[in-house]
Scaffold this motif. Structure first.
Motif, PDB file in Angstrom:
ATOM      1  N   GLY A 248     -22.811  72.861 -82.288  1.00 60.69           N
ATOM      2  CA  GLY A 248     -21.883  72.051 -81.499  1.00 60.69           C
ATOM      3  C   GLY A 248     -21.986  70.585 -81.844  1.00 60.69           C
ATOM      4  N   ASP A 249     -21.153  69.775 -81.194  1.00 58.49           N
ATOM      5  CA  ASP A 249     -21.205  68.326 -81.394  1.00 58.49           C
ATOM      6  C   ASP A 249     -22.584  67.824 -81.009  1.00 58.49           C
ATOM      7  OD1 ASP A 249     -18.632  68.332 -82.173  1.00 58.49           O
ATOM      8  OD2 ASP A 249     -17.811  67.643 -80.258  1.00 58.49           O
ATOM      9  N   CYS A 250     -23.020  66.801 -81.730  1.00 55.18           N
ATOM     10  CA  CYS A 250     -24.350  66.239 -81.498  1.00 55.18           C
ATOM     11  C   CYS A 250     -24.561  65.891 -80.021  1.00 55.18           C
ATOM     12  CB  CYS A 250     -24.454  64.980 -82.338  1.00 55.18           C
ATOM     13  SG  CYS A 250     -25.998  64.831 -83.155  1.00 55.18           S
ATOM     14  N   GLU A 251     -23.562  65.230 -79.470  1.00 52.86           N
ATOM     15  CA  GLU A 251     -23.664  64.794 -78.076  1.00 52.86           C
ATOM     16  C   GLU A 251     -23.894  65.986 -77.136  1.00 52.86           C
ATOM     17  OE1 GLU A 251     -20.449  62.443 -75.667  1.00 52.86           O
ATOM     18  OE2 GLU A 251     -20.662  61.648 -77.690  1.00 52.86           O
ATOM     19  N   ALA A 252     -23.135  67.061 -77.362  1.00 51.20           N
ATOM     20  CA  ALA A 252     -23.248  68.245 -76.493  1.00 51.20           C
ATOM     21  C   ALA A 252     -24.595  68.930 -76.674  1.00 51.20           C
ATOM     22  CB  ALA A 252     -22.116  69.213 -76.799  1.00 51.20           C
ATOM     23  N   VAL A 253     -25.067  69.025 -77.922  1.00 47.93           N
ATOM     24  CA  VAL A 253     -26.345  69.707 -78.169  1.00 47.93           C
ATOM     25  C   VAL A 253     -27.500  68.898 -77.586  1.00 47.93           C
ATOM     26  CG1 VAL A 253     -27.979  70.451 -79.962  1.00 47.93           C
ATOM     27  CG2 VAL A 253     -25.532  70.940 -80.223  1.00 47.93           C
ATOM     28  N   TYR A 254     -27.520  67.589 -77.874  1.00 49.14           N
ATOM     29  CA  TYR A 254     -28.650  66.773 -77.408  1.00 49.14           C
ATOM     30  C   TYR A 254     -28.558  66.476 -75.911  1.00 49.14           C
ATOM     31  CZ  TYR A 254     -30.403  66.166 -82.131  1.00 49.14           C
ATOM     32  OH  TYR A 254     -30.929  66.408 -83.378  1.00 49.14           O
ATOM     33  N   GLY A 255     -27.327  66.448 -75.395  1.00 51.41           N
ATOM     34  CA  GLY A 255     -27.169  66.103 -73.982  1.00 51.41           C
ATOM     35  C   GLY A 255     -27.202  67.307 -73.060  1.00 51.41           C
ATOM     36  N   GLY A 256     -26.845  68.485 -73.568  1.00 52.08           N
ATOM     37  CA  GLY A 256     -26.783  69.646 -72.678  1.00 52.08           C
ATOM     38  C   GLY A 256     -26.829  70.952 -73.461  1.00 52.08           C
ATOM     39  N   ALA A 257     -27.900  71.126 -74.244  1.00 50.94           N
ATOM     40  CA  ALA A 257     -28.030  72.353 -75.034  1.00 50.94           C
ATOM     41  C   ALA A 257     -27.978  73.565 -74.108  1.00 50.94           C
ATOM     42  CB  ALA A 257     -29.346  72.328 -75.806  1.00 50.94           C
ATOM     43  N   ARG A 258     -27.314  74.619 -74.546  1.00 52.48           N
ATOM     44  CA  ARG A 258     -27.169  75.802 -73.694  1.00 52.48           C
ATOM     45  C   ARG A 258     -28.145  76.903 -74.082  1.00 52.48           C
ATOM     46  NH1 ARG A 258     -22.096  77.918 -74.625  1.00 52.48           N
ATOM     47  NH2 ARG A 258     -22.155  79.013 -72.660  1.00 52.48           N
ATOM     48  N   HIS A 259     -28.595  76.873 -75.342  1.00 49.31           N
ATOM     49  CA  HIS A 259     -29.480  77.953 -75.789  1.00 49.31           C
ATOM     50  C   HIS A 259     -30.942  77.620 -75.472  1.00 49.31           C
ATOM     51  CE1 HIS A 259     -31.305  81.035 -78.267  1.00 49.31           C
ATOM     52  NE2 HIS A 259     -30.112  81.555 -78.424  1.00 49.31           N
ATOM     53  N   PRO A 260     -31.700  78.584 -74.903  1.00 52.11           N
ATOM     54  CA  PRO A 260     -33.105  78.307 -74.583  1.00 52.11           C
ATOM     55  C   PRO A 260     -33.926  77.858 -75.796  1.00 52.11           C
ATOM     56  CG  PRO A 260     -32.404  80.348 -73.544  1.00 52.11           C
ATOM     57  CD  PRO A 260     -31.269  79.914 -74.427  1.00 52.11           C
ATOM     58  N   TYR A 261     -33.604  78.330 -76.984  1.00 45.96           N
ATOM     59  CA  TYR A 261     -34.361  77.920 -78.167  1.00 45.96           C
ATOM     60  C   TYR A 261     -34.100  76.445 -78.486  1.00 45.96           C
ATOM     61  CZ  TYR A 261     -36.117  77.638 -82.928  1.00 45.96           C
ATOM     62  OH  TYR A 261     -36.794  77.264 -84.061  1.00 45.96           O
ATOM     63  N   THR A 262     -32.842  76.029 -78.415  1.00 46.59           N
ATOM     64  CA  THR A 262     -32.522  74.621 -78.679  1.00 46.59           C
ATOM     65  C   THR A 262     -33.242  73.742 -77.666  1.00 46.59           C
ATOM     66  OG1 THR A 262     -30.321  75.377 -79.291  1.00 46.59           O
ATOM     67  CG2 THR A 262     -30.622  73.007 -79.104  1.00 46.59           C
ATOM     68  N   ARG A 263     -33.244  74.167 -76.413  1.00 45.00           N
ATOM     69  CA  ARG A 263     -33.932  73.378 -75.367  1.00 45.00           C
ATOM     70  C   ARG A 263     -35.413  73.262 -75.670  1.00 45.00           C
ATOM     71  NH1 ARG A 263     -31.213  72.628 -69.693  1.00 45.00           N
ATOM     72  NH2 ARG A 263     -29.107  72.525 -70.475  1.00 45.00           N
ATOM     73  N   ALA A 264     -35.992  74.379 -76.127  1.00 40.74           N
ATOM     74  CA  ALA A 264     -37.426  74.352 -76.440  1.00 40.74           C
ATOM     75  C   ALA A 264     -37.705  73.407 -77.601  1.00 40.74           C
ATOM     76  CB  ALA A 264     -37.903  75.761 -76.778  1.00 40.74           C
ATOM     77  N   LEU A 265     -36.848  73.414 -78.614  1.00 42.02           N
ATOM     78  CA  LEU A 265     -37.033  72.494 -79.749  1.00 42.02           C
ATOM     79  C   LEU A 265     -36.924  71.050 -79.282  1.00 42.02           C
ATOM     80  CD1 LEU A 265     -34.909  73.977 -82.711  1.00 42.02           C
ATOM     81  CD2 LEU A 265     -37.391  73.959 -82.494  1.00 42.02           C
ATOM     82  N   LEU A 266     -35.939  70.780 -78.434  1.00 43.61           N
ATOM     83  CA  LEU A 266     -35.758  69.405 -77.938  1.00 43.61           C
ATOM     84  C   LEU A 266     -36.932  68.985 -77.069  1.00 43.61           C
ATOM     85  CD1 LEU A 266     -31.940  69.512 -77.137  1.00 43.61           C
ATOM     86  CD2 LEU A 266     -33.051  68.088 -78.866  1.00 43.61           C
ATOM     87  N   ASP A 267     -37.438  69.914 -76.265  1.00 42.21           N
ATOM     88  CA  ASP A 267     -38.591  69.600 -75.411  1.00 42.21           C
ATOM     89  C   ASP A 267     -39.834  69.298 -76.239  1.00 42.21           C
ATOM     90  OD1 ASP A 267     -37.169  69.904 -73.123  1.00 42.21           O
ATOM     91  OD2 ASP A 267     -37.777  71.977 -72.753  1.00 42.21           O
ATOM     92  N   ALA A 268     -39.890  69.882 -77.449  1.00 38.94           N
ATOM     93  CA  ALA A 268     -41.074  69.697 -78.286  1.00 38.94           C
ATOM     94  C   ALA A 268     -41.055  68.365 -79.030  1.00 38.94           C
ATOM     95  CB  ALA A 268     -41.163  70.842 -79.299  1.00 38.94           C
ATOM     96  N   VAL A 269     -39.916  67.639 -79.007  1.00 40.16           N
ATOM     97  CA  VAL A 269     -39.860  66.333 -79.686  1.00 40.16           C
ATOM     98  C   VAL A 269     -40.679  65.335 -78.896  1.00 40.16           C
ATOM     99  CG1 VAL A 269     -38.336  64.429 -80.384  1.00 40.16           C
ATOM    100  CG2 VAL A 269     -37.562  66.782 -80.629  1.00 40.16           C
ATOM    101  N   PRO A 270     -41.675  64.681 -79.530  1.00 40.37           N
ATOM    102  CA  PRO A 270     -42.491  63.720 -78.787  1.00 40.37           C
ATOM    103  C   PRO A 270     -41.654  62.533 -78.294  1.00 40.37           C
ATOM    104  CG  PRO A 270     -43.342  64.070 -81.022  1.00 40.37           C
ATOM    105  CD  PRO A 270     -42.022  64.736 -80.947  1.00 40.37           C
ATOM    106  N   VAL A 271     -42.001  62.052 -77.096  1.00 42.88           N
ATOM    107  CA  VAL A 271     -41.301  60.887 -76.539  1.00 42.88           C
ATOM    108  C   VAL A 271     -42.276  59.715 -76.533  1.00 42.88           C
ATOM    109  CG1 VAL A 271     -40.012  60.037 -74.541  1.00 42.88           C
ATOM    110  CG2 VAL A 271     -40.087  62.471 -75.009  1.00 42.88           C
TER     111      VAL A 271
END
Ligand SMILES: Nc1ncnc2c1ncn2[C@@H]1O[C@H](COP(=O)(O)OP(=O)(O)OP(=O)(O)O)[C@@H](O)[C@H]1O
Ligand code: SF4
Ligand SMILES: [Mg+2]
Length: 350
Positions: free
Chosen positions: A255-278
Motif C-alpha cells: 500500500g501507500d507509504c502513509e497507509a502502511v506506516y500510519g495504519g498497517a493492517r497486517h499483524p506481520y507489518t505491525r510487528a516489523l514496525l514495532d521492531a524498529v528502534p525509536v
C-alpha cells in the motif's frame, strides 16, 4: 536505525495516476534443494510464491521483509536471473517470461540493478570509466567513443565523482564511492526501472543517507521508477511512495507509504514496525508496552505452515488461519491490501 530527517517522499509526490511500467502476476520461483544432507533426496523450496504487484512510472516501491523471505529472488526473477516456475512479468506491455530473446534484451537494457556489495559488483580489472561506459558500449554501440566518454564524465559528476576518478580502479574507492559508481553504471543507459537490492545495507550510517538522497534526487529528475529492497524500514519510508511486505515468499501487505506506516493492517507489518528502534526512550517504552513483538523462528521455507504462512508467529491466529490461505484484500480505497483473515483496523489500538 538510520538517522533520516527528510520528509517521507509520499508527502510531496503523487504517482497514483502514473502509467504502469512493470506488471507482475502470480509469480513463483522454486528451487530444487538437497534434503537431509543427501544430494539425491530433493525437496522443492518455494522462494517466491504467487506474488503480484505493479510498478508505476516515476514511483519507488519499497520491498521489505526478514532475511530469506524472497526479496532478492523476486528481484532477480524480474530480469530473468532466477527460474520462474509460474506467473508473468510484463514490462511496458510486453510479456518477458515467455517472451522472445529480443523482449528479454529490451528488459535487461531498460531495467538495471544496484547491489548490496558495491565493491564485489564492480570488475577489478576495469577502470571506473570503463565500468560506467560498458552498458553504453553493449546497448548503444552506435554512439562514438567521444560521445560515450562525454556521457560517462557527465554521469560521474552527477553522482558526486569527477573526471580524475575515471582512470582509477574500484579497490581505490570507499564503499560509498563504489556505490556511486554502481549508480552511475545503472543509470548511464537511461533505464526505466532500477532495482536496488539492499543498496545501503553495507555502508556506514552517515554514507547511507547520502546515497539514499542521491537515489531520490535522480529518481525525481528522471521520473525513474525504483524497486528499493531493504531491511531498514526507516530507510524505506524515506525513499518509497508505496511499500510491499513479504514473508516466506508471499506478499503480506502492500500500500501507500502513509497507509502502511500510519495504519498497517497486517499483524506481520505491525510487528516489523514495532521492531524498529525509536531514538526517544520514553516513546520506545510506551510503544513496547503496546507492541506486538516479533517472536519465534521463521519457519523453514521447505516446510511452510499450512494456511497463512505467518500463523505460527501471529497473536491473532484462528483456526481458519491454519486451513485457508488469506488472499490480498482491501477494505476501502484509503487502506492497504493485506493478506489476513483478521486484519487490524485504521486505529492503532485495534
Ligand atoms: N540459488 C538458490 N538455490 C536454492 N535456494 C535458494 C537460492 N537462492 C535463494 N534461495 C533460497 O530462497 C529463499 C529466499 O532467498 P532470498 O535470497 O531471495 O531472500 P532475501 O529476502 O533476499 O534475504 P536477505 O534479506 O537475507 O537478502 C531462501 O530460503 C534462500 O535460502
Ligand atoms: S491470517 Fe491469521 S495468522 Fe495470518 S496474519 Fe492474519 S490473523 Fe495472523
Ligand atoms: Mg537478499
Amino acid at each position: 536505525m538510520s538517522d533520516f530527517t527528510l520528509p517521507a517522499v509520499s508527502e510531496h509526490t503523487d504517482s497514483s495516476h502514473a502509467q504502469t511500467l512493470l506488471s507482475v502476476r502470480d509469480l513463483s520461483v522454486n528451487f530444487q534443494v538437497a534434503r537431509g544432507g543427501w544430494p539425491w533426496q530433493k525437496a522443492t523450496l518455494h522462494a517466491v510464491n504467487g506474488v503480484s504487484f505493479d510498478v508505476r512510472r516515476g514511483e519507488t516501491l519499497g520491498l521489505v521483509g526478514e532475511s530469506g523471505c524472497g526479496k532478492s529472488t523476486l528481484a532477480r526473477a524480474l530480469i530473468g536471473l532466477a527460474p520462474v516456475a509460474a506467473g508473468s512479468v510484463n514490462w511496458r506491455g510486453a510479456e518477458t517470461v515467455s517472451g522472445t530473446q529480443r523482449q528479454l534484451d529490451t528488459l535487461r537494457r531498460d531495467v538495471q540493478m544496484i547491489f548490496q556489495d558495491p565493491l564485489a559488483s564492480l570488475d577489478p580489472r576495469m577502470s571506473i570509466g570503463e565500468i560506467v561506459a560498458e552498458p553504453l558500449r553493449t546497448h548503444a554501440s552506435q554512439l562514438g567513443r567521444k560521445e560515450i566518454e562525454r556521457r560517462v564524465l557527465t554521469m560521474l559528476e552527477r553522482v558526486g565523482l569527477n573526471a580524475q576518478h575515471a582512470g582509477r580502479r574500484a579497490h581505490e574507492f570507499s564503499g560509498g564511492q563504489c556505490q556511486r559508481v554502481g549508480i552511475a553504471r545503472a543509470l548511464i543507459g537511461d533505464p526505466g526501472l532500477v532495482i536496488c537490492d539492499e543498496p545501503v545495507s553495507a555502508l556506514d550510517v552517515s554514507i547511507q543517507a547520502q546515497i539514499v538522497n542521491l537515489l531520490r534526487d535522480l529518481q525525481r529528475e528522471r521520473a525513474l521508477s525504483l524497486l528499493f529492497v531493504a531491511h531498514d524500514l526507516a530507510v524505506v519510508k524515506t525513499i518509497s511512495h508505496r511499500v510491499m511486505v513479504m514473508y516466506l515468499g508471499r506478499v503480506m501487505e502492500i500500500g501507500d507509504c502513509e497507509a502502511v506506516y500510519g495504519g498497517a493492517r497486517h499483524p506481520y507489518t505491525r510487528a516489523l514496525l514495532d521492531a524498529v528502534p525509536v531514538p526517544d526512550p520514553a516513546l520506545a517504552r510506551t510503544r513496547r508496552s503496546a507492541a506486538l513483538t516479533l517472536s519465534g523462528e521463521i519457519p523453514s521455507p521447505l516446510n511452510p505452515p499450512s494456511g497463512c504462512a505467518f500463523r505460527t508467529r501471529c497473536p491473532r491466529a484462528s483456526e481458519t488461519c491454519a486451513t485457508r490461505t488469506p488472499p490480498l484484500l482491501r477494505a476501502s480505497e484509503e487502506q492497504t491490501l493485506a493478506a489476513c483473515w483478521h486484519p487490524h483496523g485504521r486505529g492503532l489500538t485495534d
